[in-house]
Write a protein that holds these residues in place. Structure first.
Motif, PDB file in Angstrom:
ATOM      1  N   ALA B 712      38.968  33.462  50.316  1.00 45.04           N
ATOM      2  CA  ALA B 712      40.380  33.825  50.217  1.00 45.04           C
ATOM      3  C   ALA B 712      40.596  34.770  49.041  1.00 45.04           C
ATOM      4  CB  ALA B 712      41.232  32.572  50.060  1.00 45.04           C
ATOM      5  N   VAL B 713      39.846  34.570  47.970  1.00 48.42           N
ATOM      6  CA  VAL B 713      39.983  35.438  46.804  1.00 48.42           C
ATOM      7  C   VAL B 713      39.391  36.811  47.105  1.00 48.42           C
ATOM      8  CG1 VAL B 713      39.204  35.811  44.436  1.00 48.42           C
ATOM      9  CG2 VAL B 713      40.082  33.585  45.116  1.00 48.42           C
ATOM     10  N   ALA B 714      38.192  36.802  47.717  1.00 47.41           N
ATOM     11  CA  ALA B 714      37.498  38.059  47.992  1.00 47.41           C
ATOM     12  C   ALA B 714      38.353  38.963  48.873  1.00 47.41           C
ATOM     13  CB  ALA B 714      36.163  37.770  48.677  1.00 47.41           C
ATOM     14  N   GLU B 715      39.023  38.333  49.817  1.00 44.64           N
ATOM     15  CA  GLU B 715      39.854  39.071  50.756  1.00 44.64           C
ATOM     16  C   GLU B 715      40.987  39.804  50.037  1.00 44.64           C
ATOM     17  OE1 GLU B 715      42.582  37.593  54.455  1.00 44.64           O
ATOM     18  OE2 GLU B 715      41.158  36.217  53.555  1.00 44.64           O
ATOM     19  N   ARG B 716      41.396  39.284  48.892  1.00 44.87           N
ATOM     20  CA  ARG B 716      42.565  39.853  48.225  1.00 44.87           C
ATOM     21  C   ARG B 716      42.207  40.575  46.928  1.00 44.87           C
ATOM     22  NH1 ARG B 716      45.153  34.716  48.595  1.00 44.87           N
ATOM     23  NH2 ARG B 716      45.928  35.011  46.495  1.00 44.87           N
ATOM     24  N   THR B 717      40.954  41.005  46.841  1.00 46.90           N
ATOM     25  CA  THR B 717      40.499  41.637  45.599  1.00 46.90           C
ATOM     26  C   THR B 717      41.441  42.752  45.138  1.00 46.90           C
ATOM     27  OG1 THR B 717      38.268  41.164  46.277  1.00 46.90           O
ATOM     28  CG2 THR B 717      38.534  42.753  44.514  1.00 46.90           C
ATOM     29  N   ARG B 718      41.819  43.624  46.088  1.00 51.27           N
ATOM     30  CA  ARG B 718      42.663  44.762  45.696  1.00 51.27           C
ATOM     31  C   ARG B 718      44.006  44.305  45.166  1.00 51.27           C
ATOM     32  NH1 ARG B 718      42.461  50.021  49.349  1.00 51.27           N
ATOM     33  NH2 ARG B 718      43.773  50.733  47.654  1.00 51.27           N
ATOM     34  N   GLU B 719      44.541  43.282  45.820  1.00 49.48           N
ATOM     35  CA  GLU B 719      45.826  42.763  45.374  1.00 49.48           C
ATOM     36  C   GLU B 719      45.720  42.260  43.936  1.00 49.48           C
ATOM     37  OE1 GLU B 719      47.424  39.985  48.163  1.00 49.48           O
ATOM     38  OE2 GLU B 719      48.619  39.032  46.588  1.00 49.48           O
ATOM     39  N   PHE B 720      44.634  41.589  43.615  1.00 51.51           N
ATOM     40  CA  PHE B 720      44.447  41.125  42.237  1.00 51.51           C
ATOM     41  C   PHE B 720      44.343  42.311  41.291  1.00 51.51           C
ATOM     42  CE2 PHE B 720      42.646  37.242  44.346  1.00 51.51           C
ATOM     43  CZ  PHE B 720      43.710  36.438  44.009  1.00 51.51           C
ATOM     44  N   GLY B 721      43.665  43.383  41.767  1.00 48.33           N
ATOM     45  CA  GLY B 721      43.547  44.577  40.943  1.00 48.33           C
ATOM     46  C   GLY B 721      44.913  45.136  40.596  1.00 48.33           C
ATOM     47  N   VAL B 722      45.796  45.240  41.597  1.00 47.92           N
ATOM     48  CA  VAL B 722      47.140  45.771  41.356  1.00 47.92           C
ATOM     49  C   VAL B 722      47.906  44.862  40.401  1.00 47.92           C
ATOM     50  CG1 VAL B 722      49.363  46.247  42.433  1.00 47.92           C
ATOM     51  CG2 VAL B 722      47.256  46.986  43.542  1.00 47.92           C
ATOM     52  N   LEU B 723      47.790  43.546  40.630  1.00 48.15           N
ATOM     53  CA  LEU B 723      48.470  42.606  39.734  1.00 48.15           C
ATOM     54  C   LEU B 723      48.015  42.824  38.296  1.00 48.15           C
ATOM     55  CD1 LEU B 723      48.411  39.287  41.786  1.00 48.15           C
ATOM     56  CD2 LEU B 723      50.426  40.560  41.064  1.00 48.15           C
ATOM     57  N   MET B 724      46.740  43.063  38.127  1.00 50.40           N
ATOM     58  CA  MET B 724      46.210  43.268  36.779  1.00 50.40           C
ATOM     59  C   MET B 724      46.704  44.579  36.184  1.00 50.40           C
ATOM     60  SD  MET B 724      42.367  42.036  37.245  1.00 50.40           S
ATOM     61  CE  MET B 724      41.894  40.445  36.670  1.00 50.40           C
ATOM     62  N   ALA B 725      46.711  45.620  37.005  1.00 49.44           N
ATOM     63  CA  ALA B 725      47.180  46.910  36.514  1.00 49.44           C
ATOM     64  C   ALA B 725      48.621  46.806  36.039  1.00 49.44           C
ATOM     65  CB  ALA B 725      47.053  47.961  37.608  1.00 49.44           C
ATOM     66  N   LEU B 726      49.384  45.955  36.672  1.00 47.86           N
ATOM     67  CA  LEU B 726      50.773  45.789  36.279  1.00 47.86           C
ATOM     68  C   LEU B 726      50.899  44.969  35.001  1.00 47.86           C
ATOM     69  CD1 LEU B 726      52.479  45.103  39.696  1.00 47.86           C
ATOM     70  CD2 LEU B 726      52.410  47.214  38.379  1.00 47.86           C
ATOM     71  N   GLY B 727      49.788  44.477  34.517  1.00 44.99           N
ATOM     72  CA  GLY B 727      49.839  43.746  33.259  1.00 44.99           C
ATOM     73  C   GLY B 727      49.914  42.241  33.421  1.00 44.99           C
ATOM     74  N   THR B 728      49.578  41.754  34.609  1.00 42.71           N
ATOM     75  CA  THR B 728      49.568  40.306  34.787  1.00 42.71           C
ATOM     76  C   THR B 728      48.443  39.706  33.953  1.00 42.71           C
ATOM     77  OG1 THR B 728      50.218  40.706  37.049  1.00 42.71           O
ATOM     78  CG2 THR B 728      49.475  38.488  36.525  1.00 42.71           C
ATOM     79  N   PRO B 729      48.739  38.710  33.116  1.00 39.08           N
ATOM     80  CA  PRO B 729      47.684  38.136  32.290  1.00 39.08           C
ATOM     81  C   PRO B 729      46.644  37.418  33.158  1.00 39.08           C
ATOM     82  CG  PRO B 729      49.810  37.082  31.854  1.00 39.08           C
ATOM     83  CD  PRO B 729      50.052  38.132  32.871  1.00 39.08           C
ATOM     84  N   PRO B 730      45.370  37.429  32.751  1.00 42.57           N
ATOM     85  CA  PRO B 730      44.315  36.784  33.539  1.00 42.57           C
ATOM     86  C   PRO B 730      44.636  35.323  33.826  1.00 42.57           C
ATOM     87  CG  PRO B 730      43.357  38.019  31.725  1.00 42.57           C
ATOM     88  CD  PRO B 730      44.843  38.093  31.548  1.00 42.57           C
ATOM     89  N   GLY B 731      45.214  34.644  32.864  1.00 36.05           N
ATOM     90  CA  GLY B 731      45.541  33.231  33.060  1.00 36.05           C
ATOM     91  C   GLY B 731      46.469  33.022  34.242  1.00 36.05           C
TER      92      GLY B 731
END
Ligand SMILES: Nc1ncnc2c1ncn2[C@@H]1O[C@H](COP(=O)(O)OP(=O)(O)OP(=O)(O)O)[C@@H](O)[C@H]1O
Ligand SMILES: [Mg+2]
Lengths: 233, 830
Positions: B712-731
């Protein structure tokens, strides 16, 4: 120009990707200053390092050599969560494609960064609605990304990038997936935001129309700055 | 070309490949190990119990097995021995002479079975001599005797001391002799440890005055699965006069407990197989589902549907084979390792005494045929799981496939309000669950099924043992027995309870005591006109007894004892056959009374009972309480008070209360675990076994969940990337993944428990009839063959909670991985 107007400063920044034993020099000794109110484009052939440079400026990627300051703070040695915090407060990214969080509506996407910043709900609502309206997206607030056209999605992404009032917005080929009309409209919009609100933009593009309307053009080739010209308006 | 493409796809997405292969491998390995473990346990039970004394096959004169008397002695054993040794399947044969005698030392005596063997021959057939724990084994040229440990304890005798044997010889004269104890053996089988005395063949022949005679010839076969053909061959070659019996007939209790074990463990194994299948199918299903878009592109560039399906199938086979290789290596390796080293069950529960024939170590068995079956099932599961979503994708219009089918339409309109009250990451997690319905269904379904299987398997176990304990205590003992210290050892009549009426009133006032009945018990000799048999005589107070045990319901002829029927006796069916008495006929009972005199009384047989236990049916007789009291000169005193509880689960607490009330010096309260130690051991043993199964179960399910979360995580890798670019903290990203897992697992637990409990309740009412599997087997008391599963909170809740905790813990790993993604790479991720 005085130093306090410098938003981003790069000094001899290099980024080397290692692929197996092969080293790819994506950036080689880039030195650059972005000033407040800049409306700059990065141009250059494919593979010249535009995306890499934007990522490095925005703290998404870290340089292998050189130093970077964003709003006077050096970002080169920041931890991951510090970098995330920096991006949250100071940077706005817009990507070529797949920009929005698929499960959130247009409005929620725009609110997302403000929400992370802890801006109260009422203010969030007002600001996002105003922005969406300004970007010609009224009536589409509650649609999910999959129900918007490419141009609409891109406008939502721009709205999200500027909603939290970052000191710099970094769109990577924002018009590449749009037709010339939609691309032109998006450009108008960014230009207006730049002029009226003083938002600083640095974006990469292959689009001659974008280059034409920029006030500063940075030409990259093989990871080096070939030319950096300012055009008086 | 296509195969090359399949290869490259497998290699390209390393993580997906690793997840799929590891799911297959772990499922297969777990199943291989568990099956090997269960096989090893069952095999060991047979090997241990038969190899101590019974052998694989025995030859007797016809009728000896049912009524072992010296009348059925083979006068000249030489010819028979030659005949059986001539059979190619027979590895060794040992001639035996067996008979009953009374063994005494000082004032203690016990009925024993004396077996004469030729030590060298015997050692080739059985391993009894290896079980000697004190003294030494038997030698051919001496008159020494070997005793079972419990027998030696009862007689208070040790190696080097002497005992006296008294019996009836072949010619009817009195046989007696004095023999030194050479050694003491411990087999952990009560029938051997408590009753068997072994001497040299010559000494026993001399004792019974039967030179050259033999009652049995015990055989060891080269291959124990050959019992049926060997029996058939020998039966025809030896003729009508002889009976040729396999170990299942010789040791019916072992046969039924092995059988029972097989049946129960196969039920569990079957459930487990389905869970493993789900664990294998889940990640494969998700991996293919994830690629809908890719398939769309392939279809768009003109790949035919057949070709696409072949590609997916080939990939699944490649992954499957890799999984099979890893799984078989791991599973067989583990099984073989433990097959050599053994698994020490004693380490899991302190003080566990094992079931008959089982030592504390289990040695799992590796079997090629089982590995083949499992491999085939697992591979087929993987292929079907891969093909199902591929067939769906191939049926899509390419455009649809490229856009992805996971489009949320329904919930789009209601998005606005939600983000205000909920933390946004909970919201995103919840929406993600709703967005990809199919993925959610797969995850929830898989986990729910595991929970369901847990609940069911444990309900099955709990119901089974609960029923068995309940039934067993209903035969005789009740839940708790009050007695004088030391009474149970010899049933000595003088160890009686004073003022029973007062005691009863007090006991009955204790909360949770449902009923209490007084009893008299003693060892006695029952005689008819023709024969005598040693029995346990039990005096009961008919009315109160009915609410403690169901003795009255086991009557098959005549009627149960009524109050005042003081001249009547109820005996077991086997005992009636042995005494050759029928309803209405007279039986004389003799016993040593409390005053040391010999008490004698004659009773009329008014009822015959039959239980599932031949031990009960051949050794127990009931009379009324006053009748027994007068026979044993007890006056108003009784031997025991037997108590039935309202709620057996509250045994501990009730025991406390009882102890306070019945506190008097020399009085003891024995719970059913002490009264029926074999049953208690069986229950505890199986608890350990079920814990092992549970642990393996949990491991498989936890890895399956982790793999699914990874997918489920692998499938959404790009989405996590965008979330991170927006400054979402890793936690926050980590929390989002964990929230999703928690929501999914909570749903799964609710669903699994709901359906599981409903199923258990349903079958708890209907019963699961396994008696078909027990046909032709003698029964264990309390084992009816019908299992009523039961939900016990204490055993069903912890696994579910453990699963929930385990799944959240295992989701931390993919969650941490997601939080540690390199945002640039994540956004570039295809
Ligand atoms: N993760 C990576 N690993 C290896 N090499 C990389 C990686 N990312 C970028 N590169 C290489 O770095 C160089 C610069 O890439 P970059 O994406 O910045 O180019 P670009 O100017 O944005 O090109 P385009 O106009 O095609 O988007 C290229 O040669 C590219 O191959
Ligand atoms: Mg680029």
């Amino acid at each position: 120009m005085s130093a306090d107007k410098v938003v981003v400063r790069l000094e001899q920044v290099a980024r080397v990707y290692r692929q197996n034993s092969l080293a790819v020099h994506a950036l080689r000794g880039i030195s650059l200053e972005i000033r407040k109110g800049d409306f700059a484009v990065l141009v250059g052939p494919s593979g010249s390092g535009k995306t890499t440079l934007l990522n490095v400026i925005g703290g998404l990627d870290t340089p292998t050599a050189g130093r970077i300051w964003v709003a006077g703070t050096e970002t080169g040695r920041m931890s991951k969560s510090k970098l995330a915090e920096m991006r949250l407060r100071k940077i706005g990214f817009v990507f070529q494609e797949f920009n929005l969080i698929p499960v959130l509506s247009a409005l929620e996407n725009v609110e997302f960064v403000m929400l992370l910043q802890g801006i109260p709900e009422a203010e969030r609502r007002v600001r996002s609605n105003a922005l969406l309206k300004e970007l010609g997206l009224q009536g589409l607030e509650h649609r999910r990304p999959s129900e918007l056209s490419g141009g609409q999605q891109q406008r939502v992404a721009v709205a999200r990038a500027i909603a939290a009032e970052p000191i710099i917005v970094l769109p990577d080929e924002p018009t590449a997936n749009l037709d010339s009309k939609a691309g032109g409209a998006l450009l108008d919009l960014m230009r207006r935001l730049n002029e009226q609100k003083g938002v600083t933009f640095v974006f990469s593009t292959h689009d001659p129309m974008v280059v034409e309307r920029a006030r500063r053009v940075v030409r990259l080739k093989d990871g080096e700055i070939e030319a950096d010209e300012r055009r008086p308006e | 070309m296509l195969l090359g493409l399949a290869w490259r796809n497998v290699l390209r997405n390393r993580r997906r490949t690793a997840i799929t292969v590891s799911s297959i491998a772990i499922g297969l390995a777990a199943m291989t190990f568990l099956w090997g473990f269960i096989d090893g346990m069952n095999r060991q039970m047979i090997v241990n119990t038969t190899r101590f004394f019974a052998g694989d096959v025995q030859v007797h004169l016809k009728g000896y097995h049912d009524d072992p008397t010296l009348d059925l002695t083979i006068p000249e054993s030489g010819a028979v021995l030659r005949a059986v040794r001539g059979d190619p399947a027979v590895a060794a044969a040992s001639v035996r002479m067996e008979g009953k005698a009374l063994a005494s030392r000082g004032d203690k005596s016990r009925g024993v079975v004396v077996a004469g063997v030729a030590p060298q021959e015997e050692a080739k057939v059985t391993v009894l001599f290896e079980a000697v724990v004190e003294g030494g084994p038997l030698r051919a040229d001496e008159t020494g005797i070997l005793l079972g440990e419990k027998l030696a304890e009862a007689l208070g005798i040790h190696a080097g001391e002497e005992l006296v044997l008294v019996g009836q010889a072949y010619d009817g004269s009195v046989a007696s002799g004095r023999y030194p104890v050479r050694g003491v053996f411990r087999t952990k089988i009560d029938e051997l440890d408590g009753y068997l005395a072994v001497m040299s063949l010559d000494a026993v022949r001399e004792f019974f005055a039967a030179p050259g005679g033999a009652t049995a010839i015990a055989l060891r076969l080269r291959d124990r699965s050959e019992i049926a053909p060997v029996r058939a061959r020998l039966a025809t070659s030896m003729g009508e006069r002889y009976e040729v019996l396999g170990w299942p007939t010789l040791l019916p209790m072992v046969a039924v407990s092995v059988r029972f074990h097989e049946v129960v463990t196969y039920v569990v194994l079957l459930m487990f197989l389905v869970v493993v299948a789900a664990a294998v199918a889940n990640p494969v299903l998700m991996a293919v589902l994830e690629r809908t878009r890719e398939f769309g592109i392939m279809l768009a560039v003109g790949t035919s549907r057949g070709r696409l399906l072949r590609l997916v199938l080939q990939e699944a086979v490649l992954l499957g084979l890799a999984g099979l290789a890893a799984g078989n290596a791991l599973g067989l390796g583990l099984t073989a390792y433990f097959g050599r080293a053994g698994i020490d069950l004693g380490a899991f529960e302190a003080g566990l005494r094992t079931m008959p024939g089982l030592s504390d170590f289990i040695y799992p068995v590796v079997r090629a045929d089982r590995s083949l079956i499992l491999s085939a099932i697992v591979l087929a599961t993987a292929c079907i799981a891969a093909l199902y979503p591929a067939v769906n994708a191939a049926r899509l219009e390419p455009v649809e496939a490229i856009r992805g089918r996971a489009r949320a339409r329904a919930s789009a309109g209601h998005g606005a309000a939600a983000s205000t009250r909920w933390p946004v990451f909970v919201l995103i997690a919840a929406r993600n669950i709703l967005r990809n319905r199919r993925r959610t269904a797969i995850m929830v379904g898989g986990a729910a099924f595991s929970v369901l299987a847990f609940v069911f398997v444990f309900g099955f176990f709990d119901g089974f043992f609960d029923g068995m304990v309940e039934n067993s205590t209903r035969y005789l003992t009740g839940h708790v027995q009050l007695e004088r210290a030391g009474f149970r050892k010899d049933l000595a009549p003088e160890l009686a309870l004073d003022k029973p009426a007062e005691l009863l009133t007090r006991l009955r006032s204790v909360p949770n005591v449902a009923a209490a009945a007084p009893r008299v018990q003693a060892q006695a000799l029952a005689s008819s006109a023709t024969k005598s048999e040693g029995i346990v005589l039990i005096g009961i107070d008919p009315l109160p007894e009915r609410s403690v045990t169901f003795i009255h319901r086991t009557i098959v002829q005549g009627k149960a004892l009524d109050p005042g029927a003081d001249r009547e006796i109820v005996i077991g069916r086997k005992l009636a056959e042995r005494l050759r008495v029928r309803l209405g006929e007279k039986v004389v009972v003799m016993a040593q009374a409390a005053d040391g005199e010999l008490g004698t009384a004659a009773y009329r047989v008014s009822g015959i009972f039959a239980t599932e236990s031949s031990t009960f049916d051949s050794a127990i007789a009931y009379v009324t309480l006053p009748a027994a009291q007068s026979l044993l000169a007890l006056g108003a005193r009784v031997s025991t008070v037997n108590i039935r509880l309202g709620d057996r689960a509250a045994l501990e607490r009730t025991m406390e209360d009882l102890r306070r009330l019945a506190a008097a010096p020399g009085l003891v309260l024995a719970p059913w675990q002490e009264l029926l130690p074999q049953l208690d051991e069986m229950v505890r043993f199986n608890r350990v076994v079920s814990d092992i199964i549970l642990a393996v179960f949990l491991l498989v399910v936890a890895t399956a969940i982790m793999n699914t979360v990874f997918m489920a995580v692998a499938e959404r890798t790009r989405e996590f990337g965008v979330l991170m670019a927006l400054g979402t903290p890793p936690g926050a990203i980590r929390r989002m993944v964990v929230y999703e897992t928690i929501v999914l697992m909570t749903l799964a637990s609710l669903l699994g428990y709901g359906i599981g409990i409903a199923l258990v309740e349903y079958f708890g009412r209907q019963g699961i009839d396994l008696s078909g599997f027990f046909q032709g087997y003698a029964a264990i008391p309390g084992l009816t063959g019908i299992v009523y599963p039961k939900v016990l909170v204490a055993t069903t809740i912890p696994p579910g909670v453990a699963l929930l905790i385990a799944s959240v813990l295992v989701s931390l790993y993919p969650a941490a991985k997601a939080a540690r993604l390199d945002p640039v790479a994540a956004i570039r991720h295809a």
